[in-house]
Scaffold this active site. Structure first.
Site, PDB file in Angstrom:
ATOM      1  CG  HIS A  36      -1.712  -1.215   1.044  1.00 17.33           C
ATOM      2  ND1 HIS A  36      -3.171  -1.203   1.912  1.00 17.33           N
ATOM      3  CD2 HIS A  36      -2.490  -1.834   0.219  1.00 17.33           C
ATOM      4  CE1 HIS A  36      -3.973  -1.961   1.445  1.00 17.33           C
ATOM      5  NE2 HIS A  36      -3.578  -2.399   0.851  1.00 17.33           N
ATOM      6  CE1 TYR A  96      -5.365   3.834   8.806  1.00 11.69           C
ATOM      7  CE2 TYR A  96      -5.773   3.352  11.331  1.00 11.69           C
ATOM      8  CZ  TYR A  96      -4.933   3.245  10.096  1.00 11.69           C
ATOM      9  OH  TYR A  96      -3.643   2.537  10.290  1.00 11.69           O
ATOM     10  N   PRO A 136      -4.676   0.546  18.505  1.00 12.59           N
ATOM     11  CG  PRO A 136      -6.143   0.032  18.332  1.00 12.59           C
ATOM     12  CD  PRO A 136      -5.578   0.204  19.623  1.00 12.59           C
ATOM     13  CE  LYS A 167       4.259   3.073  13.586  1.00  7.13           C
ATOM     14  NZ  LYS A 167       4.497   2.805  11.836  1.00  7.13           N
ATOM     15  CE1 TYR A 205      -0.819   4.045   9.642  1.00 10.86           C
ATOM     16  CE2 TYR A 205       0.220   2.603   7.621  1.00 10.86           C
ATOM     17  CZ  TYR A 205      -0.973   2.803   8.406  1.00 10.86           C
ATOM     18  OH  TYR A 205      -2.284   1.444   8.320  1.00 10.86           O
TER      19      TYR A 205
END
Ligand code: APR
Ligand code: PHB
Length: 390
Positions: free
Chosen positions: A72, A200, A292, A296, A384
């Site tokens: 991704h 998200y 979450p 990580k 990220y």
């Protein structure tokens, strides 16, 4: 019985450490409370930082993640229906790989089994002794018989509820904790994901996340208040809530179906300091928990043991304890950065009733800033996709 490193816990941290040691010719025994099947039945997150995927390849386990993992190059951030893609590839030249933690665990377990290295499953009443001295010992019970193992070092990879951190005298350890007054209700469904990348979403009704395990299996979450019961959430109620929180285009595309798993996970930030107590070292969830939201947990467990494994190799191969002496400070420096990022993602995306309308305006301003600032997007992308080990 004797070994060089006794590893407690056969989660991703313990298994990866076992693999790193084995490749360096260091003997290790893994002791696990549950059965192998139980460990593989746990449903966990599934986003690998580039460094995690690279390490799997480096230890000879890159084939399946390369074949089945989904690279991704970004994520979608959504606020009250407005969408902003964060382009990891453009911002930092890196990507993440969607590949379930269960699959990582399976790859490591199978390789260990094939190598003949010893893992003792269903070890009850595991206890760690004398880690302050030169000759630590582990005892456990299996099939009604008491066993003992002496070793040079103990690696506490036994998760948040494990025995290792709990065995350290209270005066020797300091813990830092943040509790969030909500949880994530998660659902697994045999349907294609709503979008090619993760979404998200912040909405005034609460956070939502659209994730996936494969091109045919999706994982979705919604924020629920603390104390909520999974029995009160029919599949229909879940889908209605999810649809209401994500951007309308995605809501329209969403393919729903019967859940094959549904559960609620609490959210918490937690760090223990230090990570070394004589000859006992903590790594993974035994040392820290992240909410979450930044994906990580698994990645931190893997980066901890990458550092710890290298330190053991230095000890045995180069007769230097510099790496072991530096492990706690070095790992904690990275852990705190991941804690900060996970806390920041959580703070931006969830609703916090106690912060009121001011708090929501601040969250909106944060989202608008992210949309308009390449610097802010670069920061998100850098964190990220994973910070370097140092
Ligand atoms: N004796 C032996 N084994 C134990 C004991 C004990 N007293 N207590 C716990 N264990 C085992 C657990 O059964 C589990 O299999 O230790 C293992 C710890 O594994 P994880 O909880 O998966 O922790 P870790 O390997 O650090 O991986 C962290 O897991 O919880 C997720 O989000 C987290 O992705 C992160 C990852
Ligand atoms: C998941 O797929 O379970 C998942 C993905 C990303 C997260 C958390 C969980 O941030």
């Amino acid at each position: 019985m004797r070994t060089q490193v006794a590893i407690i816990g056969a989660g991703p941290a313990g298994l990866m450490l076992g693999r790193l040691l084995q490749l360096a010719g260091i003997e290790a025994v893994i002791l696990e409370r549950k059965s192998a099947d139980y460990v593989l039945s746990r449903i966990r997150a599934g986003v690998l930082e580039q460094g995690t995927a690279d390490l799997l390849a480096r230890v000879g386990l890159g084939d399946r993640v390369a074949a089945e993992g989904l690279p991704h190059g970004g994520i979608d951030m959504c606020f009250d229906g407005d969408l902003q893609r964060i382009d990891f590839t453009a911002r930092v030249g890196r990507h993440v790989t969607v590949y379930g933690q269960t699959e990582v665990t399976r790859d490591l377990m199978e390789a260990r089994e094939a190598s003949g290295a010893l893992t003792i499953y269903e070890a009850g009443d595991v206890a760690v002794h004398d880690f302050d001295g030169r000759q630590p010992r582990i005892t456990w019970r299996k099939d009604g018989i008491e066993h003992a193992l002496s070793c040079d070092f103990i690696a506490g990879c036994d998760g948040f509820h494990g025995v290792c951190r709990a065995s350290v005298p209270e005066r020797a350890i300091r813990t830092f904790e943040r509790h969030y007054p909500f949880g994530w209700l998660g659902i697994l469904v045999e349907r294609p994901p709503v979008s090619e990348e993760l979404i998200y979403a912040h909405h005034e009704r609460g956070f939502a996340l659209c994730s996936m395990r494969s091109l045919t299996r999706s994982r979705y979450y919604v924020q629920v208040p603390e104390g909520e019961r999974v029995e009160d959430w029919s599949d229909q109620r879940f889908w209605d809530e999810l649809r209401g929180r994500i951007n309308p285009e995605a809501a329209q595309r969403l393919q729903i179906g019967p859940s094959i798993e549904k559960s609620i996970a609490p959210l918490r930030s937690f760090v223990a300091e230090p990570l070394r107590f004589g000859r006992l070292f903590l790594a993974g969830d035994a040392a820290h928990i992240v909410p979450p939201t930044g994906a990580k947990g698994l990645n931190l467990a893997i980066s901890d043991v990458a550092m710890l494994g290298a330190a053991f190799v230095e000890h045995y191969a180069e007769r230097s304890d510099a790496g072991l002496d530096a492990y706690s400070a070095r790992a904690l420096a990275r852990i705190w950065k991941a804690e900060r990022f996970s806390w920041w993602m959580t703070s931006l995306l969830h609703t916090f009733p106690e912060t009121g309308p001011f708090g929501r305006r601040i969250q909106r301003a944060e989202f608008d800033y992210l949309c308009g600032s390449v610097a802010a997007q670069t920061s998100l992308a850098e964190n990220y996709t994973g910070l370097s080990l140092d």
